[in-house]
Scaffold this motif. Structure first.
Motif, short mmCIF file in Angstrom:
data_model
loop_
_atom_site.label_atom_id
_atom_site.label_comp_id
_atom_site.label_asym_id
_atom_site.label_seq_id
_atom_site.Cartn_x
_atom_site.Cartn_y
_atom_site.Cartn_z
N LYS A 29 22.07 39.29 -7.10
CA LYS A 29 23.04 38.31 -7.61
C LYS A 29 22.44 36.92 -7.47
CE LYS A 29 27.39 40.58 -6.23
NZ LYS A 29 28.64 40.40 -5.44
N LEU A 36 28.87 32.16 -9.60
CA LEU A 36 28.08 33.32 -9.95
C LEU A 36 27.43 33.12 -11.32
CD1 LEU A 36 27.29 36.30 -9.29
CD2 LEU A 36 29.37 36.98 -10.54
N GLN A 39 25.32 38.75 -12.23
CA GLN A 39 25.98 39.81 -11.46
C GLN A 39 24.96 40.86 -11.03
OE1 GLN A 39 28.03 40.86 -9.41
NE2 GLN A 39 29.98 41.00 -10.55
N ASP A 40 25.40 41.76 -10.14
CA ASP A 40 24.52 42.79 -9.56
C ASP A 40 23.55 43.39 -10.58
OD1 ASP A 40 25.79 42.81 -6.95
OD2 ASP A 40 27.48 43.78 -7.94
N ARG A 248 24.99 39.56 -16.91
CA ARG A 248 24.81 40.88 -16.31
C ARG A 248 23.86 41.69 -17.17
NH1 ARG A 248 28.12 44.54 -19.01
NH2 ARG A 248 29.51 43.54 -20.51
#
Length: 276
Positions: A29, A36, A39-40, A248
């Motif tokens: 991340k 943020l 994301q992962d 992402r």
């Protein structure tokens, strides 16, 4: 093998041992000033291949690229979480020297940025600063040859690198990176500021260089990705409950597969031009 940004799917989509990944991201991340940005991310980067990152603006392509040599460390307020292994060692371990890491993981930027020095010194400066003891003339020539620009500059090595054309400057910057004997080359939209002929020269160069290096390239040009990349990662954006967008990883597949039969609807719509 197809990858998605879902940890549970990763257990069934790892490379075999002979495809030992150069990089392995586990839940990476990235935050900028607490917000943020990415994301992962779970992804394995294969050795001696060209990997293209595609997707709309703001989807985290360049953000992830900068993680691979810790360039995000230089951005105030940036924070990286998760684990990012380079040849089985976490590069965000406090014991890792980021300067030494960047010698192994070189970077070529969007706009050519040669030093305001001679062509020769553009190549020699980095190795000399890092204590190179070999034959500098041979290193300069070898680096320029590998970057497919030697024949164009061999008679004007004392001339300023900034006097070259845009495409020549970009190949000079690639030669400068090669001179440091890296393992990986990161390229952040290396052709976006170049004309079509110069772009094609850089693409052909990348196809040659993958014999010695792993190349990870961010590009907005899907035709370029389809021409040169072995693997393609598609990124997209989402909006959180506060209306903030973050990026992402949606899909990571062999390039031919992702362009001909993507596994996700999002990738299919982006590649077909229905959004982005």
């Amino acid at each position: 093998m197809t990858y998605s940004n879902n940890k549970s799917s990763q257990s069934n989509t790892t490379f075999s041992q002979q495809d030992n990944p150069v990089f392995n991201a586990e839940g990476v991340k990235v935050f900028y000033s607490g917000f943020l940005a990415l994301q992962d991310v779970y992804i394995d980067i294969p050795d001696k291949q060209i990997i293209a990152f595609i997707g709309p603006s703001g989807c985290g392509k360049s953000t992830l690229l900068r993680c691979f040599n810790r360039m995000n460390d230089l951005i105030p307020g940036a924070k990286v979480e998760g684990r990012l292994n380079y040849r089985d060692r976490n590069i965000y371990d406090p014991k890792i020297n980021s300067v030494k890491l960047r010698r192994q993981v070189g970077m070529v930027f969007q706009r050519p940025n040669p030093f305001p020095k001679s062509i020769y010194e553009n190549i020699a400066f980095g190795p000399r600063s890092n204590g190179y003891k070999g034959n500098m003339d041979e290193l300069v020539e070898d680096s320029l040859r590998r970057a497919a620009i030697w024949n164009e500059v061999k008679d004007k090595l004392k001339s300023k690198g900034t006097a070259l054309s845009g495409g020549q400057q970009q190949r000079l910057c690639i030669a400068r990176a090669i001179a440091m004997k890296p393992d990986v080359l990161l390229m952040d939209e290396p052709c976006s500021a170049l004309d079509p002929i110069s772009s094609r020269q850089v693409e052909e160069l990348c196809l040659e260089l993958k014999q010695q290096y792993t190349i990870i390239m961010v590009t907005h040009n899907m035709q370029q990705a389809s021409r040169v990349a072995d693997w393609t990662a598609f990124f997209n954006t989402e909006t959180d409950k506060h209306g903030k967008r973050y990026g992402r990883l949606v899909e990571f597949s062999p390039t031919r597969q992702i362009f001909e039969s993507p596994k996700t609807q999002e990738a299919s719509e982006y590649i077909s031009g229905r959004f982005g």
